[in-house]
Design a protein around this motif. Structure first.
Motif, short mmCIF file in Angstrom:
data_model
loop_
_atom_site.label_atom_id
_atom_site.label_comp_id
_atom_site.label_asym_id
_atom_site.label_seq_id
_atom_site.Cartn_x
_atom_site.Cartn_y
_atom_site.Cartn_z
N THR A 62 -10.25 51.51 -9.31
CA THR A 62 -11.40 50.68 -9.68
C THR A 62 -12.69 51.34 -9.21
O THR A 62 -12.71 52.03 -8.19
N ASN A 63 -13.75 51.11 -9.98
CA ASN A 63 -15.07 51.58 -9.57
C ASN A 63 -15.88 50.43 -8.98
O ASN A 63 -17.09 50.54 -8.80
N ALA A 64 -15.22 49.32 -8.67
CA ALA A 64 -15.90 48.16 -8.09
C ALA A 64 -16.53 48.55 -6.75
O ALA A 64 -15.86 49.11 -5.88
N THR A 65 -17.80 48.25 -6.59
CA THR A 65 -18.52 48.68 -5.39
C THR A 65 -17.94 48.08 -4.11
O THR A 65 -18.03 48.70 -3.05
N ALA A 66 -17.34 46.90 -4.19
CA ALA A 66 -16.75 46.27 -3.01
C ALA A 66 -15.22 46.37 -3.02
O ALA A 66 -14.54 45.65 -2.29
N GLY A 67 -14.67 47.24 -3.86
CA GLY A 67 -13.23 47.47 -3.86
C GLY A 67 -12.42 46.42 -4.58
O GLY A 67 -12.84 45.90 -5.61
N TYR A 68 -11.26 46.09 -4.03
CA TYR A 68 -10.33 45.17 -4.68
C TYR A 68 -9.47 44.47 -3.63
O TYR A 68 -9.40 44.89 -2.47
N THR A 69 -8.78 43.44 -4.08
CA THR A 69 -7.78 42.75 -3.27
C THR A 69 -6.58 42.45 -4.15
O THR A 69 -6.74 42.01 -5.29
N THR A 70 -5.37 42.69 -3.63
CA THR A 70 -4.14 42.28 -4.30
C THR A 70 -3.50 41.20 -3.45
O THR A 70 -3.33 41.37 -2.23
N THR A 71 -3.13 40.09 -4.09
CA THR A 71 -2.48 38.99 -3.38
C THR A 71 -1.09 38.77 -3.94
O THR A 71 -0.76 39.23 -5.04
N ILE A 72 -0.27 38.05 -3.15
CA ILE A 72 1.09 37.71 -3.56
C ILE A 72 1.33 36.23 -3.31
O ILE A 72 0.80 35.66 -2.35
N GLN A 73 2.08 35.60 -4.22
CA GLN A 73 2.47 34.21 -4.04
C GLN A 73 3.75 33.94 -4.83
O GLN A 73 4.14 34.76 -5.67
N GLN A 74 4.41 32.83 -4.53
CA GLN A 74 5.63 32.47 -5.25
C GLN A 74 5.50 31.07 -5.84
O GLN A 74 4.64 30.29 -5.42
N ASP A 75 6.38 30.76 -6.78
CA ASP A 75 6.37 29.43 -7.40
C ASP A 75 7.28 28.45 -6.66
O ASP A 75 7.39 27.30 -7.04
N GLY A 76 7.91 28.88 -5.61
CA GLY A 76 8.83 28.06 -4.81
C GLY A 76 9.86 28.97 -4.18
O GLY A 76 9.98 30.14 -4.54
#
Length: 182
Positions: A62-76
């Protein structure tokens, strides 16, 4: 008389690629026992008292000036139709814990290889074999505060059952979301 100035601009860019990890690969202190596909993990039949591990690598550009975030979650929880489920490990994303020993029922959890997260205690996953429970709340598993090119983070999924875990086919949906911060 002055020199001619030129400039070009680039539009916002975020590229996320999920990369499969084969069986027999050591990552995060464990060796995978199951190969992943880009969008699924089939643990198959489990042997009592032996862990099973699989992994996905998330590659971000990414060229985003503040970078990125990857998150994880589940449906149960990892579950079957009658309500039986595999318990989550006791560790959390904020405070991961080592994989339990002497498992009598079952445990399921994840580890990230990003040892410098952007929120909380940034190095909380820097120790191998530390795992967090999946949650319906999204938690950070990878990030950067600056633009990146082909930055790889691997998420390890670990599952172990004991003789008290009910037999059957268990499943759930785990979602990874990457967001650029322009």
């Amino acid at each position: 008389f002055s020199a001619i100035a030129t400039a070009t601009t680039a539009g916002p860019n975020l590229t996320v690629t999920f990369i499969t990890v084969g069986s027999g690969v050591t990552v995060g202190g464990d060796t995978t026992t199951v190969a992943s596909t880009t969008n699924a993990i089939a643990f198959g039949s489990l042997n009592i008292g032996s862990y099973n591990a699989a992994a996905h690598t998330v590659r971000v550009t990414t060229n985003a000036t503040a970078g990125y975030t990857t998150t994880i979650q589940q449906d149960g929880n990892l579950r079957k139709g009658n309500g039986d489920f595999v318990a989550p490990v006791s560790g959390t994303n904020a405070v991961p814990s080592t994989w339990p020993v002497g498992i009598t029922a079952g445990y399921f959890g994840y580890h990230t290889t990003d040892s410098n997260l952007c929120t909380g205690t940034s190095s909380r996953f820097s120790t191998n074999n530390t795992y967090a429970q999946f949650s319906s709340t999204a938690y950070e598993v990878a990030c950067s505060a600056v633009p990146v090119t082909n930055e790889d983070t691997t998420v390890v999924y670990k599952l172990e059952v004991g003789n008290l875990q009910q037999s059957g086919n268990y499943q759930n949906i785990i979602t990874l979301i990457t967001t650029a911060q322009f």
